[in-house]
Design an enzyme around this catalytic site. Structure first.
Site, PDB file in Angstrom:
ATOM      1  N   HIS A 223       0.923  -1.202  -0.075  1.00 32.22           N
ATOM      2  CA  HIS A 223      -0.072  -0.221  -0.083  1.00 32.22           C
ATOM      3  C   HIS A 223       0.774   1.355   0.017  1.00 32.22           C
ATOM      4  CE1 HIS A 223       1.160  -0.351   4.157  1.00 32.22           C
ATOM      5  NE2 HIS A 223       0.907   0.876   4.340  1.00 32.22           N
ATOM      6  N   ASP A 225       0.748   5.436   1.873  1.00 33.62           N
ATOM      7  CA  ASP A 225       0.116   6.061   3.018  1.00 33.62           C
ATOM      8  C   ASP A 225      -0.749   7.119   2.481  1.00 33.62           C
ATOM      9  OD1 ASP A 225       1.244   4.152   4.553  1.00 33.62           O
ATOM     10  OD2 ASP A 225       2.756   5.695   5.440  1.00 33.62           O
ATOM     11  N   HIS A 279       4.857  -0.013   0.210  1.00 39.21           N
ATOM     12  CA  HIS A 279       5.501  -0.831   1.058  1.00 39.21           C
ATOM     13  C   HIS A 279       4.570  -1.814   1.695  1.00 39.21           C
ATOM     14  CE1 HIS A 279       3.900   2.769   2.915  1.00 39.21           C
ATOM     15  NE2 HIS A 279       3.744   2.350   4.014  1.00 39.21           N
ATOM     16  N   ARG A 289       5.851  -9.060  15.827  1.00 42.85           N
ATOM     17  CA  ARG A 289       6.591  -7.730  15.538  1.00 42.85           C
ATOM     18  C   ARG A 289       5.810  -6.799  16.012  1.00 42.85           C
ATOM     19  NH1 ARG A 289       5.963  -3.999  11.110  1.00 42.85           N
ATOM     20  NH2 ARG A 289       8.057  -2.737  10.729  1.00 42.85           N
TER      21      ARG A 289
END
Length: 343
Positions: A223, A225, A279, A289
């Site tokens: 996607h 941002d 990203h 994570r």
């Protein structure tokens, strides 16, 4: 005494997507995602910029500003050190984040008052997913900056003070970097202070649980941002990748480093000078994570338009852009973004 589960019920809730994928083939029924998720992975390093040079003045300051501009133009993604957010604060924030996500699932759904995370701030998975490749194997708290800026001294807990401290420092950093990028465009440097209001800027604290179905499932699908700038802090596990020249580049975690990501609004506002790039987060089979991101967003009424004569994008408000993104996600299961606004 058996502890309540803290992981979201991914497999139970998305059982149909798992069944469709493993028994009927991936993304059947015309819903396959068209992005190069199988592109070759590379190990190049992102640009690394020492922001302490901005405080020196003279040639050092100007050189640092040029490095920032170059990274935003060529990569849309870069790392910064000596950014003004102390390692102690970041470590305390990570500690609070881990404690928050280890609370029972049903507790998280109802919000965490001790952190000033209201009910409705908790999100997990991907409600609009049409197939397994659109499912985000992650959970997060999305909290507007106003939730921190309005915390009173008496009402604040130690935990909320830590989150507030980090949010305010990162907010200041995001505005400083945005003003430097605006300067090279010849735009008003106070544009962001006037238009990026605390009620629209927000912190997203995320956890990516260990995923037994990786690589069939993303931690976060590819996607861009939908903001001006994102400031990201990630832990030591890794998994973040950025797409450059058709190749996925792993962003290796570095201590004391923050990641700066150019968003769609800056690409449009700069008439394509700065790049908002795809990203993703790769799910990890063994390890969880954690990351925290700050998003610099304008008010809904803010108009996004370039001062250039030969325009790439039509003039639009943030409200129009966000509504178009939401409509596309609901209809197609994915964001289409800036290509909807090309002239």
């Amino acid at each position: 005494m058996q502890m309540e589960p803290f992981d979201p019920p991914f497999q139970e809730f998305y059982k149909k997507l798992f069944d469709d994928h493993f028994f009927n083939g991936p993304c059947h029924g015309g819903h396959e995602i068209k992005f190069p998720h199988n592109a070759k992975e590379c190990k190049f390093e992102l640009p690394l910029i020492d922001l302490s040079h901005l405080n020196i003045g003279g040639f050092k300051r100007e050189d640092c500003k040029r490095e920032i501009v170059k990274a935003a133009q060529e990569w849309g993604f870069f790392q910064v050190v000596n950014h003004g957010v102390s390692q102690e604060v970041l470590e305390k924030l990570m500690s609070e984040q881990v404690k928050a996500f280890k609370k029972p699932f049903q507790v998280k759904v109802n919000g965490l008052p001790e952190l000033n995370f209201p009910a409705g701030s908790y999100q997990w998975g991907t409600p609009s997913a049409n197939c397994l490749r659109q499912l985000a194997w992650s959970e997060s708290f999305h909290v507007p900056l106003t939730e921190f800026s309005t915390i009173g001294v008496c009402a604040a807990t130690d935990s909320s003070k830590i989150v507030k401290q980090c949010a305010m420092v990162i907010s200041k950093l995001a505005n400083e970097l945005a003003e430097i990028l605006a300067e090279i465009l010849g735009q008003k440097s106070d544009f962001f202070k006037e238009n990026c209001v605390p009620s629209m800027c927000y912190i997203r604290m995320s956890r990516y649980p260990a995923c037994p179905f990786s690589p069939e499932v993303f931690g976060l699908m590819p996607h861009t941002d939908s903001d001006f700038l994102t400031i990201l802090h990630q832990d030591h596990i890794g998994g973040l990748q950025v797409l450059k020249d058709g190749k996925w580049i792993s962003v290796n975690p570095k201590q004391k480093t923050l990641i700066v990501i150019v968003g769609d609004l800056f690409q449009a506002w700069s008439n394509g000078v700065f790049k908002s790039v795809e990203h993703r987060v790769i799910a990890n089979k063994q390890f969880e994570r954690f990351s925290t991101a700050y998003f610099l967003c304008p008010s809904f009424e803010t108009m996004i338009e370039s001062s250039e004569k030969s325009l790439i994008y039509k003039r639009f408000s943030f409200r129009e852009f966000r509504q178009q993104v939401q409509d596309d996600v609901k209809r197609y299961g994915r964001k289409i973004g800036l290509s909807r606004f090309i002239l």
